[in-house]
Design a protein around this motif. Sequence first.
Motif, PDB file in Angstrom:
ATOM      1  N   GLN A   1      -2.483   6.443  12.670  1.00  0.00           N
ATOM      2  CA  GLN A   1      -3.798   5.656  12.286  1.00  0.00           C
ATOM      3  C   GLN A   1      -4.866   6.260  11.511  1.00  0.00           C
ATOM      4  O   GLN A   1      -5.379   5.654  10.731  1.00  0.00           O
ATOM      5  N   ALA A   2      -4.743   7.369  11.578  1.00  0.00           N
ATOM      6  CA  ALA A   2      -5.638   8.466  10.852  1.00  0.00           C
ATOM      7  C   ALA A   2      -5.084   8.306   9.276  1.00  0.00           C
ATOM      8  O   ALA A   2      -5.847   7.859   8.355  1.00  0.00           O
TER       9      ALA A   2
ATOM     10  N   TYR B   1      -7.125   6.869   6.024  1.00  0.00           N
ATOM     11  CA  TYR B   1      -7.337   7.516   4.827  1.00  0.00           C
ATOM     12  C   TYR B   1      -6.751   6.807   3.793  1.00  0.00           C
ATOM     13  O   TYR B   1      -7.383   6.747   2.414  1.00  0.00           O
ATOM     14  N   THR B   2      -5.677   6.045   3.783  1.00  0.00           N
ATOM     15  CA  THR B   2      -5.088   5.024   2.915  1.00  0.00           C
ATOM     16  C   THR B   2      -6.054   4.011   2.240  1.00  0.00           C
ATOM     17  O   THR B   2      -6.168   3.634   1.268  1.00  0.00           O
ATOM     18  N   MET B   3      -6.590   3.743   3.381  1.00  0.00           N
ATOM     19  CA  MET B   3      -7.531   2.359   3.066  1.00  0.00           C
ATOM     20  C   MET B   3      -8.478   2.899   2.209  1.00  0.00           C
ATOM     21  O   MET B   3      -9.173   1.956   1.255  1.00  0.00           O
ATOM     22  N   ILE B   4      -9.211   3.915   2.314  1.00  0.00           N
ATOM     23  CA  ILE B   4     -10.411   4.443   1.665  1.00  0.00           C
ATOM     24  C   ILE B   4     -10.192   4.894   0.541  1.00  0.00           C
ATOM     25  O   ILE B   4     -10.702   4.814  -0.403  1.00  0.00           O
TER      26      ILE B   4
ATOM     27  N   TYR C   1       0.056  -4.789   5.005  1.00  0.00           N
ATOM     28  CA  TYR C   1      -1.243  -5.245   4.257  1.00  0.00           C
ATOM     29  C   TYR C   1      -1.496  -4.661   2.662  1.00  0.00           C
ATOM     30  O   TYR C   1      -1.742  -5.393   1.875  1.00  0.00           O
ATOM     31  N   LEU C   2      -1.270  -3.370   2.646  1.00  0.00           N
ATOM     32  CA  LEU C   2      -1.194  -2.646   1.364  1.00  0.00           C
ATOM     33  C   LEU C   2       0.077  -2.077   0.849  1.00  0.00           C
ATOM     34  O   LEU C   2       0.707  -1.596   1.816  1.00  0.00           O
ATOM     35  N   ALA C   3       0.406  -2.287  -0.324  1.00  0.00           N
ATOM     36  CA  ALA C   3       1.632  -1.433  -1.119  1.00  0.00           C
ATOM     37  C   ALA C   3       1.070   0.028  -0.990  1.00  0.00           C
ATOM     38  O   ALA C   3       0.136   0.405  -1.366  1.00  0.00           O
TER      39      ALA C   3
END
Length: 288
Positions: free
Chosen positions: A215-216, A220-223, A256-258
């Motif tokens: 989850q962490a 970090y991946t999203m931001i 959701y993201l690659a």
Amino acid sequence: MGLLGAIEAGGTKFVVAVADEDFNIIDRTAFPTLDGEKTLDQVIAFFDQYDNIDAIGIAAFGPIDIVPESKTYGYVLDTPKHGWSGYNFLGRMKAWRDIPYYWTTDVNGAGWAEFTTGAAKDVDNMVYLTVGTGVGAGIVSGGQLVSGYGHPEAGHIFLQKHPEDTYAGHCPFHGANCLEGLAAGPAIEERWGMSAKEIPDDHLAWRMEAFYLAQAILDYTMILRPEKVVLGGGVPHREILFPLIRESFAEQMSDYLAVPPLDDYIVPVANGDNAGILGCFYLAKTLL
């Protein structure tokens, strides 16, 4: 060229070393962390043996002030560690010998080593996450360590709790709401009544730990959109964790993201326990 110095300043122990310009270690020693004055007495006694040190990298437990314009630049800030709150670490070193010092956090030191010669040496953007007594992150973006008003405290991001987790949390500031409070080594031990080393591979503890770390990493991946996430510290020594983290990450990301293939994206450290000292040497050399 003279020698490079390294100070890996941990809350439990200090490691000090000197190396030549090619990072070959000439001398190295370790001792328990006492209060600020007594510990730096030992640090200085070690470096007093060498009169040709050109620069020293310092990677210190935190929180510390890394903003050069600040009145407390070089200080250790509020910490439960006895004799360290408000201690002018960098000032004491400069008073001893006025040479260039690279002053940063312990996780930045280890993270920089992984970025330079370790698991992330082939990328420009990475997150190094250490999970042990505490949780912290060193973040490299565009080839530079990330900092701003201070250094990142990415171990204290807020998380959703695992549906089967009733633990009250270890963090004195955030309880059961933050990553460190839920996933650090002491949290594992308190929650299950045994150390991480004693917990068998098939125990729910590891699925829960993987859920929190995944989850962490998702956050970090999203931001930050790193190219690699490197996990170090004592807890990720358990090899069972990596497949569980990747599985949980994929589930929570839900396409959701690659991201790169997960075996290449979420990886263990390559420099082992030498990462902190190596990072200090690499950072010291950038000053010359």
